[in-house]
Design an enzyme around this catalytic site. Structure first.
Site, PDB file in Angstrom:
ATOM      1  N   ASN A   1     -22.839 -11.759 -24.979  1.00  0.00           N
ATOM      2  CA  ASN A   1     -21.645 -12.327 -25.602  1.00  0.00           C
ATOM      3  C   ASN A   1     -20.770 -11.285 -26.287  1.00  0.00           C
ATOM      4  OD1 ASN A   1     -23.365 -11.829 -27.786  1.00  0.00           O
ATOM      5  ND2 ASN A   1     -22.538 -13.550 -28.964  1.00  0.00           N
TER       6      ASN A   1
ATOM      7  N   GLY B   1     -25.740  -0.391 -27.578  1.00  0.00           N
ATOM      8  CA  GLY B   1     -25.573  -1.822 -27.812  1.00  0.00           C
ATOM      9  C   GLY B   1     -24.135  -2.184 -28.122  1.00  0.00           C
TER      10      GLY B   1
ATOM     11  N   ASN C   1     -31.128   0.022 -36.594  1.00  0.00           N
ATOM     12  CA  ASN C   1     -32.308   0.000 -37.465  1.00  0.00           C
ATOM     13  C   ASN C   1     -32.293   1.201 -38.399  1.00  0.00           C
ATOM     14  OD1 ASN C   1     -34.550   2.132 -36.541  1.00  0.00           O
ATOM     15  ND2 ASN C   1     -33.477   1.378 -34.713  1.00  0.00           N
TER      16      ASN C   1
ATOM     17  N   CYS D   1     -49.366 -14.952 -49.871  1.00  0.00           N
ATOM     18  CA  CYS D   1     -49.592 -16.255 -50.498  1.00  0.00           C
ATOM     19  C   CYS D   1     -48.376 -17.172 -50.352  1.00  0.00           C
ATOM     20  CB  CYS D   1     -49.965 -16.082 -51.975  1.00  0.00           C
ATOM     21  SG  CYS D   1     -48.679 -15.322 -52.975  1.00  0.00           S
TER      22      CYS D   1
ATOM     23  N   ALA E   1     -34.337   4.802 -37.518  1.00  0.00           N
ATOM     24  CA  ALA E   1     -33.677   5.704 -36.569  1.00  0.00           C
ATOM     25  C   ALA E   1     -32.430   6.324 -37.180  1.00  0.00           C
ATOM     26  CB  ALA E   1     -33.320   4.942 -35.291  1.00  0.00           C
ATOM     27  N   ARG E   2     -31.697   5.563 -37.970  1.00  0.00           N
ATOM     28  CA  ARG E   2     -30.510   6.114 -38.635  1.00  0.00           C
ATOM     29  C   ARG E   2     -30.895   7.261 -39.566  1.00  0.00           C
ATOM     30  NH1 ARG E   2     -27.500   0.397 -39.836  1.00  0.00           N
ATOM     31  NH2 ARG E   2     -25.751   0.650 -38.396  1.00  0.00           N
TER      32      ARG E   2
END
Length: 624
Positions: free
Chosen positions: A62, A30, A122, A177, A125-126
């Site tokens: 982007n 990424g 995440n 709630c 995975a780390r």
């Protein structure tokens, strides 16, 4: 090539040839991962493997410059590799898959690499890659960004802090709630619209998941009954969606924002200290049902409540049509404008009646899509720091040799570190492993190599005997399958002890935790040992090979002893053992006695309580 000559000037000819022979692994393709791929190629790594599970989304474009609009829905890893071929001089190997998949990525696969770069987004995975690095003793370059903030952390297993040596912020969750009855923030309404309402109406697979919930976040029976009733009533609203009854969208709005709110207002206890919600004006619903809209307003502008209701009507009609066309399970996707608009308008209408500020669709997209603000330049800076630091980790800088791992530096942006306002980057030296860390401190690690024949024939009792003999464990030890927190054997549970390892469901990729439950009269315990099972082809002596791991003893102080006794023990006066690791003390009671934190509890007590409470964390038994 000119770039190679520049690297040679930095590392020297001999080290450059070594660099060309090295294999590196990049986990994640990424924002950071795509920058790491580019930098590792320019640095001159001989072989680069890159793994990513995801495909390319519109929102990636982007800041992830290896991807184009035509690449949307294509795998990130393979697309990234194709994009860099024109300047590549390394062997590139892409994979699309979950890095935590032990079948696709067994331990032996990780072991081929000289260094690992993490570009993940995440926590799970780390932590997994961090633990794998500890098992195979390979250096790991951890990194992350958020907006203008970023950091890199070299991790040298057994010598420096690992990823889990410091506490990490966990994702925010909310009680049922709060989401269903008493929202007080825009995010509460967004979660309600996305995770509850949208799924109930448009996703057949998850529409009934809420029924089995027992964690209501409240003991108010009246409120719990109302939540359950509301869920059942929404099943009736789904029938409206399935029947394509567009004229009944008005009934959906009336049910959600008038009738349900009326029922909430009847529970007086909820509003003793809170501002009461206001019923949605029925005339607004009636007028919106007659309105005609042909185009969506700007997603970055704030719509008034009337426009929110009009857009709710329009987008619900579109989603109904999609269901009618065969999409019985529509999932929320931040880049699917239909699902985004439904969640945004529903959330804003709910915010309006609970007197909570509404948000633009653009803002809601970031919250509902769990989008962490990302800036391309921050990703580039952090990836650059990570690859440059790798030269020191691999000891490739002749003018700056790495003598000790703790001489290496981590790096934080100034805002993230809060250490300096006068410079952008701060770079403190690495710390040694935290003795209280469940990954790098409390447990020793290694890899059991075993043949398939050994897995099928060696009994659990024999394995326990081998462990006792090699690592000097006492008679009473516990054995836990740390992959799924399953107790295999201990001093009062031996039902499985004469079964083979395969019969107790141990296999390639399983992790076993051995813990000392006996200790000595002086409260000295053998440190816990976590072993990864690697099934190999070929032959081994006795079909199994245990790792050469040093497992020291740990002095566990006894609670409620005099403070002076603790001081003497800490100074080594009461424990005479070269291999003993002394544990730190921190909290002092009102009586002056030093109290030991719960995670440092004596292992035999911890195991007994863990079996009762069924609480296992990270392969170690942790107490709440």
């Amino acid at each position: 090539m000119a770039r190679e000559s520049n690297i040679v000037k930095i590392v020297g000819k001999e080290n450059f040839q070594r660099l060309r022979s090295l294999k590196c692994l990049i986990v994640g393709a990424g924002g950071i991962g795509s920058e790491l791929l580019k930098d590792c190629i320019l640095m001159g790594f001989g072989e680069i493997h890159i793994v990513d599970l995801d495909t390319i989304d519109l929102s990636n474009l982007n800041r992830q410059f290896l991807f184009r609009h035509r690449d949307i829905k294509q795998p990130k890893s393979t697309t990234a590799v194709k994009a860099v071929q024109h300047f590549n001089n390394s062997k590139l190997v892409p994979y699309q898959g979950n890095i935590m998949d032990t079948v696709q990525f067994p331990l032996s696969w990780f072991d081929q690499f000289d260094i690992i770069f993490n570009g993940l987004d995440n926590l799970a995975a780390r932590r997994y890659v961090n633990k794998i690095a500890q098992f195979i003793s390979k250096p790991l370059l951890e990194s992350g960004t958020s907006g203008f903030d970023g950091y890199i952390q070299p991790i040298i297993p057994g010598e420096t802090e690992c990823f889990d040596c410091t506490k990490k912020e966990t994702p925010k969750t909310f009680p049922v709630c709060t989401i269903r009855s008493t929202p007080s923030q825009p995010v509460h309404c967004i979660v309600w619209a996305k995770n509850f309402l949208f799924n109930q109406l448009f996703n057949e697979e998850t529409s009934s998941a809420d029924e089995t919930s027992t964690d209501w976040g409240t003991e108010n029976k009246e409120e719990i009954d109302r939540i359950r009733q509301e869920t059942n009533e929404l099943h009736e609203l789904r029938q409206i969606i399935l029947s394509k009854g567009e004229e009944r969208i008005k009934d959906i709005l009336t049910k959600l924002f008038v009738k349900d709110i009326e029922k909430l207002l009847r529970i007086d206890n909820l509003w003793k200290t809170r501002t009461k919600p206001t019923l949605l004006d029925q005339s607004l619903i009636d007028d919106a049902s007659q309105a005609v809209t042909n185009e969506t307003q700007s997603l970055s502008s704030m719509w008034d409540i009337k426009e929110q209701i009009i857009q709710f009507f329009a987008i619900t009609k579109k989603l109904m049509q999609r269901v009618h066309n065969g999409e019985t399970n529509i999932e929320f996707d931040k880049d699917d404008e239909d699902t985004l608009l439904f969640v945004a308008t529903a959330a804003n209408i709910r915010s309006h009646i609970f007197n909570i500020p509404m948000k633009t669709v653009f803002d809601i997209k970031q919250i509902a899509g769990n989008i962490i603000p990302a800036i391309a330049t921050t990703n580039a800076i952090i990836a650059g720091l990570s690859t440059l630091t790798a030269l020191r980790v691999l000891n490739l800088l002749p003018y700056e040799p790495t003598k000790r791992s703790t001489d290496l530096n981590m790096a934080f942006t100034a805002k993230a570190s809060n250490l300096s306002k006068d410079r952008y980057i701060t770079n403190p030296r690495l710390a040694p492993p935290n003795p209280s860390c469940p990954v790098g401190g409390k447990v020793c690690r290694g890899v059991i190599k075993i043949t398939q024949k050994g897995l099928n024939e060696i009994r659990l009792s024999k394995l326990v005997k081998l462990i006792r003999q090699k690592y000097q464990y006492p008679e009473e030890i516990s054995v836990i399958d740390a992959s799924n927190q399953r107790l295999l054997a201990d001093f009062d549970f031996d039902d499985l002890i004469e079964r083979s390892l395969s019969q107790v469901n141990l296999h390639d990729g399983s992790v076993i935790l051995f813990s000392d439950e006996e200790g000595t009269a002086e409260a000295i315990y053998r440190k816990s040992l976590e072993l990864y099972i690697e099934v190999i082809d070929g032959s081994l002596k006795d079909e199994i090979q245990l790792p050469d791991v040093e497992v020291p003893t740990v002095a566990v102080p006894v609670q409620n002893t005099a403070h002076t006794d603790h001081v003497e023990e800490k100074q080594g006066k009461s424990v005479n053992n070269e291999n003993v690791i002394e544990l730190d003390f921190d909290e002092k009671s009102e009586t002056g006695a030093v109290k030991r934190p719960a995670p440092e509890e004596a292992p035999e007590n911890a195991l007994k309580r863990a079996r009762k409470d069924k609480e296992y964390v990270d392969g170690l038994i942790e107490l709440d």
